[in-house]
Scaffold this motif. Structure first.
Motif, PDB file in Angstrom:
ATOM      1  N   PHE A 162       0.867  -1.113  -0.298  1.00  0.00           N
ATOM      2  CA  PHE A 162       0.101  -0.023  -0.124  1.00  0.00           C
ATOM      3  C   PHE A 162       0.902   1.116  -0.082  1.00  0.00           C
ATOM      4  N   ALA A 163       1.699   1.346   0.685  1.00  0.00           N
ATOM      5  CA  ALA A 163       2.805   2.309   0.987  1.00  0.00           C
ATOM      6  C   ALA A 163       3.558   2.749  -0.481  1.00  0.00           C
ATOM      7  N   VAL A 164       3.940   1.643  -1.022  1.00  0.00           N
ATOM      8  CA  VAL A 164       4.499   1.900  -2.567  1.00  0.00           C
ATOM      9  C   VAL A 164       3.731   2.196  -3.404  1.00  0.00           C
ATOM     10  N   ILE A 165       2.459   1.843  -3.403  1.00  0.00           N
ATOM     11  CA  ILE A 165       1.344   2.579  -4.361  1.00  0.00           C
ATOM     12  C   ILE A 165       1.156   3.881  -4.227  1.00  0.00           C
ATOM     13  N   GLY A 166       1.024   4.180  -2.955  1.00  0.00           N
ATOM     14  CA  GLY A 166       0.893   5.707  -2.534  1.00  0.00           C
ATOM     15  C   GLY A 166       2.028   6.507  -2.886  1.00  0.00           C
ATOM     16  N   PHE A 167       2.997   6.024  -2.645  1.00  0.00           N
ATOM     17  CA  PHE A 167       4.444   6.599  -3.041  1.00  0.00           C
ATOM     18  C   PHE A 167       4.252   6.930  -4.454  1.00  0.00           C
ATOM     19  N   SER A 168       4.088   6.008  -4.980  1.00  0.00           N
ATOM     20  CA  SER A 168       4.154   5.993  -6.699  1.00  0.00           C
ATOM     21  C   SER A 168       3.197   7.323  -7.286  1.00  0.00           C
ATOM     22  N   ASN A 169       2.089   7.159  -6.627  1.00  0.00           N
ATOM     23  CA  ASN A 169       1.136   7.974  -7.130  1.00  0.00           C
ATOM     24  C   ASN A 169       1.444   9.430  -6.952  1.00  0.00           C
ATOM     25  N   SER A 170       2.081   9.775  -5.791  1.00  0.00           N
ATOM     26  CA  SER A 170       2.509  11.041  -5.502  1.00  0.00           C
ATOM     27  C   SER A 170       3.610  11.543  -6.124  1.00  0.00           C
ATOM     28  N   LEU A 171       4.667  10.631  -6.132  1.00  0.00           N
ATOM     29  CA  LEU A 171       5.916  10.898  -7.127  1.00  0.00           C
ATOM     30  C   LEU A 171       5.635  11.155  -8.501  1.00  0.00           C
ATOM     31  N   ARG A 172       4.727  10.467  -8.964  1.00  0.00           N
ATOM     32  CA  ARG A 172       4.368  10.636 -10.565  1.00  0.00           C
ATOM     33  C   ARG A 172       3.985  12.174 -10.698  1.00  0.00           C
ATOM     34  N   MET A 173       3.169  12.797  -9.669  1.00  0.00           N
ATOM     35  CA  MET A 173       2.714  14.155 -10.076  1.00  0.00           C
ATOM     36  C   MET A 173       3.910  15.092  -9.395  1.00  0.00           C
ATOM     37  N   GLU A 174       4.604  14.705  -8.620  1.00  0.00           N
ATOM     38  CA  GLU A 174       5.965  15.688  -8.568  1.00  0.00           C
ATOM     39  C   GLU A 174       7.031  15.733  -9.572  1.00  0.00           C
ATOM     40  N   LEU A 175       7.036  14.546 -10.587  1.00  0.00           N
ATOM     41  CA  LEU A 175       7.862  14.301 -11.547  1.00  0.00           C
ATOM     42  C   LEU A 175       7.461  14.707 -12.970  1.00  0.00           C
ATOM     43  N   ALA A 176       6.064  15.041 -13.074  1.00  0.00           N
ATOM     44  CA  ALA A 176       5.398  15.294 -14.208  1.00  0.00           C
ATOM     45  C   ALA A 176       6.106  16.286 -15.085  1.00  0.00           C
ATOM     46  N   GLU A 177       6.743  17.320 -14.559  1.00  0.00           N
ATOM     47  CA  GLU A 177       7.331  18.332 -15.523  1.00  0.00           C
ATOM     48  C   GLU A 177       8.839  18.063 -15.594  1.00  0.00           C
ATOM     49  N   GLU A 178       9.480  17.107 -15.040  1.00  0.00           N
ATOM     50  CA  GLU A 178      11.025  16.570 -15.123  1.00  0.00           C
ATOM     51  C   GLU A 178      11.185  15.573 -16.310  1.00  0.00           C
TER      52      GLU A 178
END
Length: 264
Positions: A162-178
């Protein structure tokens, strides 16, 4: 066969067994430069030789125990100094142990979170500055259907996924412009050595044998997703469907599936 990974530097954790081996082999067939991390040094050396034969441009092995989370930044520095870049990080390392929480040692809890969650986060944090220097990069996190639908005797394992999925979903948005893509892979049970440790009695593995995924096919789906904008890959489809139904009608799913959920 596609050669989109030709010369790309791909770091894979948990590369000395199971799904990690199959992913490494698929990448090797496309001429990638492989950076393999695993605990079993002798097994890792054998995988290096096999990947070279399959067509990898170069294969570098890094024997490392990811329970040692504090030294991971140093590991990434060593990898980057030798490889001069990392284009893809596949966070595949992980383990589970199917037992009741009141029978699980604190050390097991710590080890599972260190390997399944903390090492994944620290590896990711450490490679992002390196990836930003390139043109295009990808982070792929191997989670699990257990991170969408928890069952008895897997409270800690499910919590880590569950933690990995939540982390991934947040990270995806953080790195969207990178220009760094983030994909999470959520497989059901895979026919690998994972169950040798997770289910030493063999009871659960036997009960789900007919549902187990072929590791080569999961690896193919994973490698095909590299350098795409795929958010998630959920395997098998019916299990992901069950997880969605559980979100809407948890009591019904848990009541109907009680016997199967307690088969561990």
């Amino acid at each position: 066969m596609s050669r989109k990974l030709e010369g790309k530097k791909i770091m894979i954790t948990g590369a000395s067994s199971g799904l990690g081996v199959e992913i490494a082999k698929k990448c090797a067939q496309q001429g990638a430069i492989l950076l393999l991390v695993g605990r079993n040094e002798s097994r890792l050396e054998a995988i290096v030789q096999e990947c070279c034969i399959l067509g990898a441009r170069e294969v570098l092995a890094y024997p490392y125990d990811l329970r040692n989370v504090h030294e991971i930044p140093s590991l990434i520095n060593s990898v980057n100094e030798k490889a001069e870049g990392i284009d893809v990080l596949i966070n595949n390392a992980g383990f589970g142990l199917f037992e009741r929480l009141d029978q699980t040692s604190i050390q097991t809890v710590q080890d599972m979170f260190n390997v399944n969650v903390l090492s994944l986060i620290i590896l990711t944090k450490s490679v992002i500055p390196i990836m930003k220097r390139g043109n295009k990069a990808h982070i792929i996190n191997i989670a699990s259907q257990a991170g969408k639908l928890a069952t008895p005797k897997s409270s800690i394992y499910s919590a880590t996924k569950f933690a990995v999925i939540g982390f991934s979903n947040s990270l995806r948005m953080e790195l969207a412009e990178e220009n760094i893509a983030v994909t999470v892979i959520n497989p059901g049970p895979i026919d690998t050595s994972f169950f040798d440790q997770a289910d030493s009695s063999g009871t659960y593995a036997k009960s789900v044998k007919r549902y187990m995924l072929n590791p080569e096919k999961v690896a193919s789906k994973t490698v095909q997703s590299i350098f795409t904008n795929k958010r998630e890959i959920n395997l098998p489809a019916w299990m992901n469907g069950l997880a969605k139904i559980h979100t809407l009608f948890p009591s019904i799913v848990e009541a109907v599936g009680k016997k199967g959920f307690h088969s561990k």
